[in-house]
Design an enzyme around this catalytic site. Structure first.
Site, PDB file in Angstrom:
ATOM      1  CD  GLU A 334      16.564  13.213   1.613  1.00 60.88           C
ATOM      2  OE1 GLU A 334      16.223  13.132   0.423  1.00 60.88           O
ATOM      3  OE2 GLU A 334      16.855  14.294   2.168  1.00 60.88           O
ATOM      4  CG  ASN A 379      20.975  11.998   7.443  1.00 61.37           C
ATOM      5  OD1 ASN A 379      20.784  12.355   8.609  1.00 61.37           O
ATOM      6  ND2 ASN A 379      21.193  12.861   6.456  1.00 61.37           N
ATOM      7  CG  HIS A 415      16.405  20.257   6.498  1.00 62.39           C
ATOM      8  ND1 HIS A 415      17.449  21.147   6.505  1.00 62.39           N
ATOM      9  CD2 HIS A 415      16.905  19.093   6.021  1.00 62.39           C
ATOM     10  CE1 HIS A 415      18.529  20.558   6.023  1.00 62.39           C
ATOM     11  NE2 HIS A 415      18.225  19.306   5.729  1.00 62.39           N
ATOM     12  CD  GLU A 444      20.959  16.867   5.826  1.00 59.30           C
ATOM     13  OE1 GLU A 444      20.138  17.566   5.217  1.00 59.30           O
ATOM     14  OE2 GLU A 444      21.346  15.763   5.406  1.00 59.30           O
ATOM     15  CG  ASP A 446      17.982  24.281   7.720  1.00 59.53           C
ATOM     16  OD1 ASP A 446      16.993  23.532   7.876  1.00 59.53           O
ATOM     17  OD2 ASP A 446      18.661  24.297   6.684  1.00 59.53           O
TER      18      ASP A 446
HETATM   19  C1  XIL Z   1      21.223  20.472  -0.241  1.00 63.12           C
HETATM   20  C2  XIL Z   1      22.364  21.472  -0.404  1.00 63.12           C
HETATM   21  O1  XIL Z   1      22.446  22.261   0.763  1.00 63.12           O
HETATM   22  C3  XIL Z   1      22.131  22.331  -1.626  1.00 63.12           C
HETATM   23  O2  XIL Z   1      23.238  23.187  -1.843  1.00 63.12           O
HETATM   24  C4  XIL Z   1      21.897  21.454  -2.854  1.00 63.12           C
HETATM   25  O3  XIL Z   1      21.580  22.260  -3.975  1.00 63.12           O
HETATM   26  C5  XIL Z   1      20.783  20.463  -2.597  1.00 63.12           C
HETATM   27  O4  XIL Z   1      21.066  19.716  -1.427  1.00 63.12           O
HETATM   28  N1  XIL Z   1      18.778  17.008   2.675  1.00 63.12           N
HETATM   29  C6  XIL Z   1      20.054  16.568   2.458  1.00 63.12           C
HETATM   30  C7  XIL Z   1      21.091  17.514   1.938  1.00 63.12           C
HETATM   31  O5  XIL Z   1      20.372  15.424   2.808  1.00 63.12           O
HETATM   32  O6  XIL Z   1      22.042  16.854   1.160  1.00 63.12           O
HETATM   33  C8  XIL Z   1      20.473  18.637   1.146  1.00 63.12           C
HETATM   34  O7  XIL Z   1      21.501  19.586   0.819  1.00 63.12           O
HETATM   35  C9  XIL Z   1      19.364  19.282   1.946  1.00 63.12           C
HETATM   36  C10 XIL Z   1      18.267  18.276   2.246  1.00 63.12           C
END
Ligand code: XIL
Length: 534
Positions: A334, A379, A415, A444, A446
């Site tokens: 990020e 990422n 996400h 990641e 979802d």
């Molecule tokens: C999230 C975790 O899933 C949570 O448990 C934590 O509280 C916060 O971070 N982008 C990312 C991940 O790169 O590291 C994040 O993970 C979700 C968003």
């Protein structure tokens, strides 16, 4: 109803029978039931003896009956009511925790957290935030959480407590230490046995030869008793730590590396032949404050040389430690903000302001020195939906490659939601990065059931679950295409089942979501069938 939906619905109907057989429900037993009508019922304060908050039964406010438990004189966010969880501590036992919270003076809304402390016989202390809820001022609000007893022979005692959202002591304002009332606390031991559906096709096998499907995990999901462990080994071919490899987990204090939890994940991957990804070396979140402060005087910022030296040490120690077990690292996470600029102080990152852009280049160079075989990834989120961010990331990768910086792949967090962004945008994004000659990973993913941050909580209806299945099917078709072109070989989901998703608390605290392939009882959702059917 579309044909696709009808087909998915047929699958659901056929397999509903399996789901019912797999879960055996019995009566649940309450282990804590505190209504504070006849005393504090074993609840006390968490503070140290020298800074003790006041915890006492009070008639000022009540959720039911004539009294509640009042907590006042709080000095820090973690000051609050605590009680030992009775009962035997059987590893894998699951408790449902619920309580009502209210406060009358303070900000319009405050975030409260239900947490657990695990005390070891050896004197160890571990803390776990179970869930949070946004509580509006003056309104009794329910907070609900699930507590699972870890597989730990050293475990001596578990404590349940309530606190406000964590803030470092030097950032606390009166809003963070409001007085509050607690009432009708219920902790119920679950006696429902959760078993996975053994007779489903394994997604790992369904996808073999296309790409590997991965999942984010926390170490306790891999404990022998935990049904997630079986779900994960049956269907997934890759693992990433959801939190356990972040800087705050690996180096909480300068020079003190804590690898136990992360090792458990890496070792499990090695033992079971799963690929393991590392997440994440450099990020602006979940990184301890000491990284950015002067070692002599923590009120002053670190110098550029200090920050870069810490960055080098962290990256090299971590990457060397996992060499041979972790094949791919999210090196920087990020680093571009939502407007397409390098993330700076305004975007919540201290890296750029102190070290300049160099911190990005150096991260890749150091990671490569530590493990020349590891795949190194940049990422980020919203690359598919935000054209400015996508373009800026493209330019950055191009520039790094021109300087011969070892960047091997772009990670799309993904996400995303059930209706956004469009599939065409996702395909275009993969193609754009591939045109630079780097690989693309989905890191990641979802699929939220909500259309926006303001959408209210809903229990996922059949229509929603089928729409989500359509979405997963369309997404996986695009990934398959990219895999066939040699661009992509792994898709990681940010969890395996809906009982373990960060989206239950993000971006809206306490708004439960259902973004994954298996439901809260680990049973296959239509989204699973959309993929099994590929
Ligand atoms: C999230 C975790 O899933 C949570 O448990 C934590 O509280 C916060 O971070 N982008 C990312 C991940 O790169 O590291 C994040 O993970 C979700 C968003």
């Amino acid at each position: 109803m579309t044909m696709k939906k009808a087909a998915a619905l047929a699958f659901v109907a056929v397999f509903a029978g399996v789901a019912i057989q797999a879960t055996v429900a019995q009566a649940a037993t309450a282990v804590i039931k505190s209504d504070f009508e006849s005393g504090a019922d074993g609840w006390g304060g968490r503070g140290n003896p020298d800074a003790l908050e006041t915890v006492a039964v009070s008639g000022e406010e009540k959720h039911g009956g004539a009294a509640s438990l009042k907590v006042s004189d709080r000095k820090t966010t973690w000051h609050g009511p605590v009680r030992v969880l009775g009962d035997e501590l059987k590893s894998g036992a699951v408790y449902d925790v619920s309580a009502w919270i209210k406060y009358v003076d303070g900000p319009a809304v405050a975030s409260f957290t239900a947490s657990a402390e695990f005390d070891g016989k050896s004197g160890s202390r571990a803390y776990r935030n179970l869930s949070s809820a946004n509580v509006p001022k003056g309104e009794w609000t329910k907070i609900e959480a699930v507590l699972t007893v870890p597989d730990d022979k050293d475990l001596d005692k578990i404590l349940v407590y309530f606190e406000t959202r964590y803030k470092a002591d030097n950032q606390i304002t009166p809003d963070d230490t409001v007085d509050f009332y607690l009432d009708d606390v219920l902790v119920v031991k679950r006696t429902k046995v959760i078993a996975i559906q053994e007779d489903l096709p394994s997604l790992r096998e369904v996808l073999a030869g296309k790409f590997d499907l991965g999942t984010a995990v926390s170490p306790e999901l891999l404990d022998a008793y935990n049904p997630h462990r079986r779900l994960i080994t049956k269907h997934f071919g890759a693992l990433v730590a959801g939190n356990a490899m972040k800087p705050d987990a690996l180096q909480p204090k300068e020079g003190e590396f804590t690898f136990a939890a992360a090792d458990k994940i890496a070792d499990f991957g090695e033992k079971t032949g799963m690929r393991v990804r590392g997440h994440t070396l450099v990020w602006h979140n979940q990184i301890p404050a000491w990284f950015f402060t002067d070692p002599e005087d923590p009120t002053k910022p670190a110098s550029k040389a200090q920050l870069l030296a810490r960055e080098e040490k962290h990256i090299k120690t971590v990457v060397e430690h996992f060499q041979g077990r972790v094949e791919s690292w999210d090196v920087v996470n990020e680093v571009i903000d939502d407007t397409g600029k390098l993330r700076d102080d305004a975007g919540g990152s201290k890296w750029l302001g102190i070290a300049g852009k160099e911190y990005i280049e150096k991260a890749f160079i150091w990671a490569h020195e530590a493990d020349p075989k590891a795949q190194l990834v940049i990422n980020d989120y919203n690359l598919e939906s935000n054209p400015a961010k996508r373009q800026a990331t493209y330019e950055l990768v191009k520039e790094l490659l021109a300087k011969k910086i070892p960047v091997h792949a772009v990670g799309l967090q993904m996400h995303i939601s059930i209706n956004y962004p469009r599939i065409e945008e996702i395909r275009k994004t993969i193609e754009l990065f591939a045109s630079l000659g780097v690989k693309v990973l989905v890191t990641e993913m979802d699929v939220s059931i909500y259309e926006s941050e303001s959408a209210p909580y809903m229990a996922p209806s059949t229509d929603i679950l089928l729409a989500q299945a359509d979405r997963y099917r369309d997404l996986f078709a695009v990934f398959k295409e990219a895999a066939a072109k040699g661009v992509l070989d792994i898709v990681v989901l940010w969890g395996s089942a809906d009982d373990d998703t960060w989206l239950d608390d993000f971006p809206v605290a306490g708004r439960k979501n259902a973004p994954l392939l298996f439901d809260r009882d680990l049973q296959a959702k239509p989204a699973y069938w959309a993929i099994a059917d590929l």
